[in-house]
Design a protein around this motif. Structure first.
Motif, PDB file in Angstrom:
ATOM      1  N   ASN A  92       0.813  -1.221   0.000  1.00  0.00           N
ATOM      2  CA  ASN A  92       0.000   0.000   0.000  1.00  0.00           C
ATOM      3  C   ASN A  92       0.845   1.269   0.000  1.00  0.00           C
ATOM      4  O   ASN A  92       0.306   2.368  -0.014  1.00  0.00           O
ATOM      5  N   ARG A  93       2.159   1.089   0.004  1.00  0.00           N
ATOM      6  CA  ARG A  93       3.035   2.259   0.115  1.00  0.00           C
ATOM      7  C   ARG A  93       4.065   2.342  -1.003  1.00  0.00           C
ATOM      8  O   ARG A  93       4.961   3.173  -0.970  1.00  0.00           O
ATOM      9  N   MET A  94       3.917   1.495  -2.000  1.00  0.00           N
ATOM     10  CA  MET A  94       4.877   1.496  -3.103  1.00  0.00           C
ATOM     11  C   MET A  94       4.144   1.351  -4.428  1.00  0.00           C
ATOM     12  O   MET A  94       3.294   0.473  -4.594  1.00  0.00           O
ATOM     13  N   LYS A  95       4.432   2.232  -5.351  1.00  0.00           N
ATOM     14  CA  LYS A  95       3.879   2.141  -6.693  1.00  0.00           C
ATOM     15  C   LYS A  95       4.965   2.560  -7.678  1.00  0.00           C
ATOM     16  O   LYS A  95       6.074   2.924  -7.258  1.00  0.00           O
ATOM     17  N   THR A  96       4.666   2.505  -8.947  1.00  0.00           N
ATOM     18  CA  THR A  96       5.693   2.826  -9.922  1.00  0.00           C
ATOM     19  C   THR A  96       5.189   3.795 -10.980  1.00  0.00           C
ATOM     20  O   THR A  96       3.999   3.821 -11.311  1.00  0.00           O
ATOM     21  N   ALA A  97       6.102   4.606 -11.447  1.00  0.00           N
ATOM     22  CA  ALA A  97       5.914   5.441 -12.634  1.00  0.00           C
ATOM     23  C   ALA A  97       7.135   5.149 -13.500  1.00  0.00           C
ATOM     24  O   ALA A  97       7.582   4.010 -13.575  1.00  0.00           O
ATOM     25  N   ALA A  98       7.675   6.155 -14.160  1.00  0.00           N
ATOM     26  CA  ALA A  98       8.902   5.974 -14.929  1.00  0.00           C
ATOM     27  C   ALA A  98       9.586   7.325 -15.070  1.00  0.00           C
ATOM     28  O   ALA A  98       8.958   8.375 -14.921  1.00  0.00           O
ATOM     29  N   GLU A  99      10.882   7.269 -15.344  1.00  0.00           N
ATOM     30  CA  GLU A  99      11.655   8.471 -15.653  1.00  0.00           C
ATOM     31  C   GLU A  99      12.016   8.389 -17.126  1.00  0.00           C
ATOM     32  O   GLU A  99      12.825   7.547 -17.533  1.00  0.00           O
ATOM     33  N   TYR A 100      11.400   9.271 -17.916  1.00  0.00           N
ATOM     34  CA  TYR A 100      11.548   9.203 -19.371  1.00  0.00           C
ATOM     35  C   TYR A 100      12.628  10.151 -19.876  1.00  0.00           C
ATOM     36  O   TYR A 100      12.595  11.350 -19.595  1.00  0.00           O
ATOM     37  N   MET A 101      13.574   9.606 -20.631  1.00  0.00           N
ATOM     38  CA  MET A 101      14.563  10.430 -21.287  1.00  0.00           C
ATOM     39  C   MET A 101      13.923  11.105 -22.509  1.00  0.00           C
ATOM     40  O   MET A 101      13.287  10.443 -23.334  1.00  0.00           O
ATOM     41  N   ILE A 102      14.068  12.418 -22.593  1.00  0.00           N
ATOM     42  CA  ILE A 102      13.602  13.130 -23.790  1.00  0.00           C
ATOM     43  C   ILE A 102      14.658  12.933 -24.863  1.00  0.00           C
ATOM     44  O   ILE A 102      15.637  13.680 -24.967  1.00  0.00           O
ATOM     45  N   ASP A 103      14.486  11.890 -25.645  1.00  0.00           N
ATOM     46  CA  ASP A 103      15.436  11.542 -26.705  1.00  0.00           C
ATOM     47  C   ASP A 103      14.702  11.414 -28.026  1.00  0.00           C
ATOM     48  O   ASP A 103      13.535  11.829 -28.150  1.00  0.00           O
ATOM     49  N   SER A 104      15.346  10.857 -29.008  1.00  0.00           N
ATOM     50  CA  SER A 104      14.774  10.791 -30.362  1.00  0.00           C
ATOM     51  C   SER A 104      13.540   9.913 -30.444  1.00  0.00           C
ATOM     52  O   SER A 104      12.758  10.022 -31.388  1.00  0.00           O
ATOM     53  N   GLU A 105      13.334   9.042 -29.447  1.00  0.00           N
ATOM     54  CA  GLU A 105      12.201   8.120 -29.466  1.00  0.00           C
ATOM     55  C   GLU A 105      11.038   8.580 -28.592  1.00  0.00           C
ATOM     56  O   GLU A 105       9.958   7.993 -28.645  1.00  0.00           O
ATOM     57  N   PHE A 106      11.269   9.617 -27.810  1.00  0.00           N
ATOM     58  CA  PHE A 106      10.282   9.976 -26.795  1.00  0.00           C
ATOM     59  C   PHE A 106       8.972  10.479 -27.388  1.00  0.00           C
ATOM     60  O   PHE A 106       7.882  10.080 -26.949  1.00  0.00           O
ATOM     61  N   THR A 107       9.024  11.341 -28.387  1.00  0.00           N
ATOM     62  CA  THR A 107       7.800  11.900 -28.970  1.00  0.00           C
ATOM     63  C   THR A 107       6.910  10.799 -29.537  1.00  0.00           C
ATOM     64  O   THR A 107       5.694  10.785 -29.302  1.00  0.00           O
ATOM     65  N   ALA A 108       7.513   9.883 -30.280  1.00  0.00           N
ATOM     66  CA  ALA A 108       6.742   8.772 -30.839  1.00  0.00           C
ATOM     67  C   ALA A 108       6.124   7.935 -29.734  1.00  0.00           C
ATOM     68  O   ALA A 108       4.997   7.436 -29.870  1.00  0.00           O
ATOM     69  N   LEU A 109       6.842   7.803 -28.617  1.00  0.00           N
ATOM     70  CA  LEU A 109       6.337   6.997 -27.507  1.00  0.00           C
ATOM     71  C   LEU A 109       5.091   7.619 -26.902  1.00  0.00           C
ATOM     72  O   LEU A 109       4.064   6.943 -26.748  1.00  0.00           O
ATOM     73  N   PHE A 110       5.142   8.905 -26.539  1.00  0.00           N
ATOM     74  CA  PHE A 110       3.974   9.480 -25.850  1.00  0.00           C
ATOM     75  C   PHE A 110       2.812   9.761 -26.796  1.00  0.00           C
ATOM     76  O   PHE A 110       1.681   9.912 -26.352  1.00  0.00           O
TER      77      PHE A 110
END
Length: 246
Positions: A92-110
């Motif tokens: 109940n006290r741990m969840k996950t997100a992510a740290e995204y690098m703004i690189d050449s693949e990032f725009t296509a990803l989001f």
């Protein structure tokens, strides 16, 4: 030598509020350059709890060809980690997100897939330490058009911004929130980074604070004294993390 801060300051651990919610760490074992095994993860979480950490939103790297972690992989690793941890009520006290690098693949990803956010539409992003992306402001604009609100991880660590406060203000005006690494307050990353952290705090540009814990040396620096002149501004930034309660 960090000689520009002359007077004794408080220990970092003494400024961390009770029930602190960490929004940046690398606690999932074997998924990036953070924790390597469940024993390390257990040790880190126990140690962080002792100095006031209550909840953990851990943020594995998503970075081009280096760490091509998908949502499914990250979520599966979280579930497996929680199952192995022998820590009371950690589910109940741990969840996950992510740290995204703004690189050449990032725009296509989001534009094609949902991102793992800290909460609601708040997404943790970072940029290269070598130089900012040429189209950084365009990418930030497109990210917000897609419905996300970017939080830039550790802005004090990007050396190419150190010479101009205006560059930081441009990022803020472009919609970026700023997350300070707490170890920047203790000199872990060097004098220039600490000076940048001090300047950002003094000018009210820091919104949140994260541990960015990867390994044992990071844990050791949690017990060091703060070296910043303007450390009193840390209090509100720590409190702002309550936004991400879950």
């Amino acid at each position: 030598m960090l000689h520009f801060f002359k007077h004794k300051k408080p220990f970092l651990k003494d400024l961390i509020p009770d029930n602190y919610i960490d929004i940046h760490s690398h606690l999932l074992p074997g998924i990036d350059d953070g924790s390597t095994c469940i024993e390390d993860t257990t040790s880190y979480i126990n140690g962080l709890q002792e100095i006031g950490f209550k909840k953990f939103i851990t943020t594995p790297h998503v970075m081009g060809d280096v760490w091509k972690n998908t949502n499914d992989q990250i979520n599966e690793k979280l579930l497996a980690t929680i199952a192995e941890l022998k820590i009371p009520n950690i589910d109940n006290r741990m969840k996950t997100a992510a740290e995204y690098m703004i690189d050449s693949e990032f725009t296509a990803l989001f534009k094609s897939k949902s991102l793992l956010t800290l909460k609601d539409n708040y997404v943790l992003v970072e940029i290269s330490y070598l130089n900012p992306p040429i189209q950084l402001f365009e990418i930030l604009f497109d990210l917000q058009v897609a419905g996300y609100r970017p939080i830039l991880a550790h802005p004090e660590r990007y050396n190419f911004y150190h010479s101009s406060l205006d560059e930081y203000k441009k990022l803020k005006n472009a919609g970026c929130l700023f997350q300070l690494n707490m170890l920047s307050t203790t000199g872990y990353y060097g004098e220039r980074v600490s000076k940048a952290a001090d300047l950002l705090l003094k000018n009210g540009l820091i919104d949140f604070i994260g541990s960015d814990v990867h390994h044992n040396r990071h844990m050791e620096y949690m017990h060091k004294r703060i070296i910043l002149k303007n450390y009193e501004y840390l209090t509100s930034a720590f409190q702002n993390n309550s936004l991400f309660d879950f």
